[in-house]
Write a protein that holds these residues in place. Structure first.
Motif, PDB file in Angstrom:
ATOM      1  N   CYS A  32       0.819  -1.222   0.000  1.00 15.48           N
ATOM      2  CA  CYS A  32       0.000   0.000   0.000  1.00 15.48           C
ATOM      3  C   CYS A  32       0.852   1.271   0.000  1.00 15.48           C
ATOM      4  O   CYS A  32       0.513   2.254  -0.656  1.00 15.48           O
ATOM      5  N   ALA A  33       1.946   1.261   0.763  1.00 16.71           N
ATOM      6  CA  ALA A  33       2.771   2.457   0.890  1.00 16.71           C
ATOM      7  C   ALA A  33       3.743   2.628  -0.273  1.00 16.71           C
ATOM      8  O   ALA A  33       4.108   3.757  -0.615  1.00 16.71           O
ATOM      9  N   GLY A  34       4.179   1.520  -0.882  1.00  9.81           N
ATOM     10  CA  GLY A  34       5.174   1.583  -1.953  1.00  9.81           C
ATOM     11  C   GLY A  34       4.779   2.429  -3.142  1.00  9.81           C
ATOM     12  O   GLY A  34       5.561   3.290  -3.585  1.00  9.81           O
ATOM     13  N   PRO A  35       3.590   2.238  -3.721  1.00 13.20           N
ATOM     14  CA  PRO A  35       3.204   3.069  -4.870  1.00 13.20           C
ATOM     15  C   PRO A  35       3.120   4.552  -4.541  1.00 13.20           C
ATOM     16  O   PRO A  35       3.480   5.403  -5.369  1.00 13.20           O
ATOM     17  N   HIS A  36       2.669   4.864  -3.350  1.00  9.68           N
ATOM     18  CA  HIS A  36       2.575   6.270  -2.943  1.00  9.68           C
ATOM     19  C   HIS A  36       3.965   6.905  -2.890  1.00  9.68           C
ATOM     20  O   HIS A  36       4.176   8.019  -3.411  1.00  9.68           O
ATOM     21  N   GLU A  37       4.915   6.196  -2.259  1.00  4.83           N
ATOM     22  CA  GLU A  37       6.281   6.711  -2.184  1.00  4.83           C
ATOM     23  C   GLU A  37       6.915   6.817  -3.572  1.00  4.83           C
ATOM     24  O   GLU A  37       7.652   7.759  -3.848  1.00  4.83           O
ATOM     25  N   ALA A  38       6.641   5.850  -4.423  1.00  2.00           N
ATOM     26  CA  ALA A  38       7.200   5.866  -5.780  1.00  2.00           C
ATOM     27  C   ALA A  38       6.677   7.058  -6.568  1.00  2.00           C
ATOM     28  O   ALA A  38       7.431   7.701  -7.307  1.00  2.00           O
ATOM     29  N   ARG A  39       5.390   7.359  -6.430  1.00  2.00           N
ATOM     30  CA  ARG A  39       4.819   8.516  -7.133  1.00  2.00           C
ATOM     31  C   ARG A  39       5.418   9.812  -6.601  1.00  2.00           C
ATOM     32  O   ARG A  39       5.666  10.745  -7.363  1.00  2.00           O
ATOM     33  N   LYS A  40       5.645   9.872  -5.266  1.00  2.00           N
ATOM     34  CA  LYS A  40       6.254  11.076  -4.695  1.00  2.00           C
ATOM     35  C   LYS A  40       7.663  11.288  -5.235  1.00  2.00           C
ATOM     36  O   LYS A  40       8.099  12.432  -5.401  1.00  2.00           O
ATOM     37  N   ARG A  41       8.355  10.213  -5.545  1.00  2.00           N
ATOM     38  CA  ARG A  41       9.712  10.299  -6.085  1.00  2.00           C
ATOM     39  C   ARG A  41       9.716  10.461  -7.601  1.00  2.00           C
ATOM     40  O   ARG A  41      10.775  10.608  -8.207  1.00  2.00           O
ATOM     41  N   GLY A  42       8.553  10.393  -8.211  1.00  2.00           N
ATOM     42  CA  GLY A  42       8.453  10.566  -9.649  1.00  2.00           C
ATOM     43  C   GLY A  42       8.818   9.325 -10.449  1.00  2.00           C
ATOM     44  O   GLY A  42       9.163   9.426 -11.621  1.00  2.00           O
ATOM     45  N   LEU A  43       8.748   8.168  -9.844  1.00  2.00           N
ATOM     46  CA  LEU A  43       9.093   6.928 -10.527  1.00  2.00           C
ATOM     47  C   LEU A  43       7.902   6.411 -11.329  1.00  2.00           C
ATOM     48  O   LEU A  43       6.760   6.532 -10.904  1.00  2.00           O
ATOM     49  N   THR A  44       8.187   5.827 -12.477  1.00  4.01           N
ATOM     50  CA  THR A  44       7.149   5.213 -13.301  1.00  4.01           C
ATOM     51  C   THR A  44       7.699   3.925 -13.893  1.00  4.01           C
ATOM     52  O   THR A  44       8.911   3.698 -13.931  1.00  4.01           O
ATOM     53  N   GLY A  45       6.810   3.073 -14.357  1.00  3.54           N
ATOM     54  CA  GLY A  45       7.202   1.856 -15.064  1.00  3.54           C
ATOM     55  C   GLY A  45       7.989   0.888 -14.202  1.00  3.54           C
ATOM     56  O   GLY A  45       7.627   0.578 -13.073  1.00  3.54           O
ATOM     57  N   GLY A  47      10.863   1.279 -12.776  1.00  5.74           N
ATOM     58  CA  GLY A  47      11.388   1.915 -11.559  1.00  5.74           C
ATOM     59  C   GLY A  47      10.373   1.887 -10.428  1.00  5.74           C
ATOM     60  O   GLY A  47      10.718   1.620  -9.273  1.00  5.74           O
ATOM     61  N   GLN A  48       9.110   2.148 -10.771  1.00  2.78           N
ATOM     62  CA  GLN A  48       8.057   2.119  -9.764  1.00  2.78           C
ATOM     63  C   GLN A  48       7.839   0.691  -9.270  1.00  2.78           C
ATOM     64  O   GLN A  48       7.706   0.463  -8.067  1.00  2.78           O
ATOM     65  N   ALA A  49       7.800  -0.252 -10.179  1.00  2.00           N
ATOM     66  CA  ALA A  49       7.597  -1.652  -9.787  1.00  2.00           C
ATOM     67  C   ALA A  49       8.742  -2.140  -8.898  1.00  2.00           C
ATOM     68  O   ALA A  49       8.516  -2.856  -7.914  1.00  2.00           O
ATOM     69  N   SER A  50       9.955  -1.758  -9.225  1.00  2.00           N
ATOM     70  CA  SER A  50      11.114  -2.139  -8.418  1.00  2.00           C
ATOM     71  C   SER A  50      11.028  -1.529  -7.024  1.00  2.00           C
ATOM     72  O   SER A  50      11.314  -2.191  -6.022  1.00  2.00           O
ATOM     73  N   HIS A  51      10.625  -0.268  -6.954  1.00  2.00           N
ATOM     74  CA  HIS A  51      10.490   0.403  -5.661  1.00  2.00           C
ATOM     75  C   HIS A  51       9.406  -0.266  -4.815  1.00  2.00           C
ATOM     76  O   HIS A  51       9.593  -0.450  -3.608  1.00  2.00           O
ATOM     77  N   VAL A  52       8.292  -0.615  -5.419  1.00  2.00           N
ATOM     78  CA  VAL A  52       7.205  -1.277  -4.692  1.00  2.00           C
ATOM     79  C   VAL A  52       7.668  -2.643  -4.181  1.00  2.00           C
ATOM     80  O   VAL A  52       7.410  -3.006  -3.028  1.00  2.00           O
ATOM     81  N   ALA A  53       8.376  -3.398  -5.005  1.00  2.00           N
ATOM     82  CA  ALA A  53       8.867  -4.713  -4.586  1.00  2.00           C
ATOM     83  C   ALA A  53       9.845  -4.588  -3.416  1.00  2.00           C
ATOM     84  O   ALA A  53       9.792  -5.365  -2.456  1.00  2.00           O
ATOM     85  N   LYS A  54      10.742  -3.608  -3.487  1.00  2.00           N
ATOM     86  CA  LYS A  54      11.677  -3.390  -2.385  1.00  2.00           C
ATOM     87  C   LYS A  54      10.938  -2.959  -1.125  1.00  2.00           C
ATOM     88  O   LYS A  54      11.297  -3.361  -0.012  1.00  2.00           O
ATOM     89  N   SER A  55       9.911  -2.147  -1.269  1.00  2.00           N
ATOM     90  CA  SER A  55       9.119  -1.694  -0.128  1.00  2.00           C
ATOM     91  C   SER A  55       8.397  -2.864   0.527  1.00  2.00           C
ATOM     92  O   SER A  55       8.362  -2.975   1.759  1.00  2.00           O
TER      93      SER A  55
END
Length: 130
Positions: A32-45, A47-55
């Motif tokens: 739940c928190a990963g996509p929100h943080e990724a959007r705040k950092r401006g990540l897409t595609g 990069g966003q999926a990687s950030h969510v997985a790490k989160s």
């Protein structure tokens, strides 16, 4: 009490069950928190999926670790002292809180987190037993 200890579930089984349950809750929190943080950092595609997985992994491991430390400490204390009282929750909360804050290498933060976790665990134990 001696008979209860012989029939009781082993502490390592309780710890594993706790790690799985609370680790799953941590994974859901990361999901739940990963996509929100990724959007705040401006990540897409990717990069966003990687950030969510790490989160998801980070929150899952952290929550599971705290739950495992708390549950195993509480169980071992209960078996050693042969009592099921709030002292076990107090000590287990302090140990889990100190373990969480140990990575900061700041003694003040370790003591504060241990005290806060200890207070919360005693409060939860009070309302559970009441």
């Amino acid at each position: 009490m001696e008979e209860e200890l012989k029939d009781a579930v082993p502490c390592n089984s309780l710890a594993v069950a706790s790690i799985i349950r609370v680790g799953t809750a941590g994974a859901i929190w990361g999901l739940c928190a990963g996509p929100h943080e990724a959007r705040k950092r401006g990540l897409t595609g990717i990069g966003q999926a990687s950030h969510v997985a790490k989160s998801i992994g980070k929150f899952s491991i952290q929550c599971g670790l705290v739950a495992g430390i708390f549950t195993s400490t509480h169980c071992v204390l209960q078996r050693y002292r042969r009592q099921n009282d709030r002292i076990n929750a107090l000590i287990a909360g302090a140990v889990a809180g100190a373990a969480v804050a140990a990575g900061t290498r700041n003694l003040t933060r370790v003591i504060g987190t241990a005290g806060l976790a200890s207070a919360f665990s005693v409060a939860a134990d009070y309302f559970k037993l009441s």
